[in-house]
Write a protein that holds these residues in place. Sequence first.
Motif, PDB file in Angstrom:
ATOM      1  N   THR A   1       0.837  -1.198   0.000  1.00 31.68           N
ATOM      2  CA  THR A   1       0.000   0.000   0.000  1.00 31.68           C
ATOM      3  C   THR A   1       0.870   1.246   0.000  1.00 31.68           C
ATOM      4  O   THR A   1       2.006   1.235   0.486  1.00 31.68           O
TER       5      THR A   1
ATOM      6  N   THR B   1       0.375   5.307   1.150  1.00 32.25           N
ATOM      7  CA  THR B   1      -0.560   6.138   1.914  1.00 32.25           C
ATOM      8  C   THR B   1      -0.176   7.609   1.842  1.00 32.25           C
ATOM      9  O   THR B   1       0.988   7.976   1.652  1.00 32.25           O
TER      10      THR B   1
ATOM     11  N   LEU C   1      -5.783   9.060   2.021  1.00 31.24           N
ATOM     12  CA  LEU C   1      -5.681   8.143   0.881  1.00 31.24           C
ATOM     13  C   LEU C   1      -4.907   6.892   1.257  1.00 31.24           C
ATOM     14  O   LEU C   1      -3.836   6.975   1.864  1.00 31.24           O
ATOM     15  N   THR C   2      -5.458   5.732   0.895  1.00 29.22           N
ATOM     16  CA  THR C   2      -4.719   4.475   0.946  1.00 29.22           C
ATOM     17  C   THR C   2      -4.831   3.819  -0.424  1.00 29.22           C
ATOM     18  O   THR C   2      -5.932   3.509  -0.889  1.00 29.22           O
ATOM     19  N   ALA C   3      -3.697   3.621  -1.094  1.00 26.70           N
ATOM     20  CA  ALA C   3      -3.663   3.021  -2.420  1.00 26.70           C
ATOM     21  C   ALA C   3      -3.102   1.610  -2.296  1.00 26.70           C
ATOM     22  O   ALA C   3      -1.951   1.425  -1.877  1.00 26.70           O
ATOM     23  N   THR C   4      -3.910   0.619  -2.627  1.00 26.23           N
ATOM     24  CA  THR C   4      -3.461  -0.773  -2.652  1.00 26.23           C
ATOM     25  C   THR C   4      -3.008  -1.104  -4.066  1.00 26.23           C
ATOM     26  O   THR C   4      -3.765  -0.943  -5.026  1.00 26.23           O
TER      27      THR C   4
ATOM     28  N   ILE D   1       3.380   1.658  -7.835  1.00 30.02           N
ATOM     29  CA  ILE D   1       3.065   3.068  -7.610  1.00 30.02           C
ATOM     30  C   ILE D   1       4.055   3.614  -6.610  1.00 30.02           C
ATOM     31  O   ILE D   1       4.216   3.043  -5.517  1.00 30.02           O
TER      32      ILE D   1
ATOM     33  N   ALA E   1      -4.547  -0.222  -9.349  1.00 25.37           N
ATOM     34  CA  ALA E   1      -4.533   0.109  -7.922  1.00 25.37           C
ATOM     35  C   ALA E   1      -5.941   0.416  -7.448  1.00 25.37           C
ATOM     36  O   ALA E   1      -6.776   0.913  -8.207  1.00 25.37           O
ATOM     37  N   ASP E   2      -6.199   0.088  -6.184  1.00 25.65           N
ATOM     38  CA  ASP E   2      -7.458   0.412  -5.517  1.00 25.65           C
ATOM     39  C   ASP E   2      -7.192   1.593  -4.597  1.00 25.65           C
ATOM     40  O   ASP E   2      -6.338   1.517  -3.703  1.00 25.65           O
ATOM     41  N   LEU E   3      -7.907   2.687  -4.809  1.00 24.21           N
ATOM     42  CA  LEU E   3      -7.687   3.919  -4.045  1.00 24.21           C
ATOM     43  C   LEU E   3      -8.860   4.154  -3.115  1.00 24.21           C
ATOM     44  O   LEU E   3      -9.987   4.376  -3.568  1.00 24.21           O
TER      45      LEU E   3
ATOM     46  N   LEU F   1      -1.958  11.962  -7.007  1.00 27.88           N
ATOM     47  CA  LEU F   1      -1.248  10.689  -7.088  1.00 27.88           C
ATOM     48  C   LEU F   1      -0.252  10.748  -8.238  1.00 27.88           C
ATOM     49  O   LEU F   1      -0.606  11.183  -9.349  1.00 27.88           O
TER      50      LEU F   1
END
Length: 321
Positions: free
Chosen positions: A162, A164, A168-171, A177, A193-195, A205
Amino acid sequence: MSNLDRQAVPSVCGGRGFVVAEPVRELLSPRRVQLGGSTEVRRLLPNLGRRMIGAWAFVDHYGPDDIADEPGMQVPPHPHMGLQTVSWLHDGEVLHRDSTGSLQTIRPRELGLMTSGRAISHSEESPRKHARLLHGAQLWVALPDAHRHVEPHFEHHAELPTVTAPGLTATVILGDIDGSASPGTTYTPLVGADLALTAGTETRLPLVPDFEYGVLSMSGEVHVDGVPVLPGSMLYLGCGRSELPLRATSDAAVMLLGGEPFEEELIMWWNFVGRTQEEIEQAREDWMSGTRFGEVKGYDGDPLDAPSLPATPLKPRGRTR
């Protein structure tokens, strides 16, 4: 997940001729398609105006559906070739079986990645005892010619990196990324990515200017580069961006999809990605005759029959609009 359309039509995809080389804001509306059981999906790719984003060639968004008293997802065994499938959940579970012997329950924010290579078959179903809600996305990645005949295999990654920032948390599902890379196998330069954003968040981002991008809204209300993107819709962003402005007016989640524009021209028909009419015809014959694609063991039901091929010739072309 399968393309269950009984009147499957070919999609002509790939080639750089129609890639948008500069930033744009092109909102894509979904087409609604009924899958097995009680699952209706919103199909964003291929779209009337946009066939691919990088190597991403197929995007379905489904849910959130209340399936407490329903069977949920029930997709019988079906074939794939020339692509990878990406299973991504926000709610619920999906039981994956395939012809390599894989048996895996995929849960929220775990990566189920199936590489069909030359040939594979699989099924997807909600377990008999399942959560009340089902919500997720199913995506395909086209394989380049150099790798489209690899041995079929399945990957399951329960832990993903992830990135961060405040709100925001981007997986990182695939690719990388900001230096954080997914363990999932890729064959072209791409990112998924899942945001997850909290209400009131405004952030940017980092992006790769050589990639083209799209953003799929999963839930909540998000403004992407100033454009409101509602759940079940996708904003195509073109190339030439070094960052992505995001503003969440509620708790929200979006999927970022991107990659280098896909060089090759290809044909996508039913659940096959190929390069010639002969390849597609042979794949259909092999599936219907029970050869090449293997057997999915343990599924309680019959496999899907392939639809009839269209009367007009299948020809690979570039990205038509």
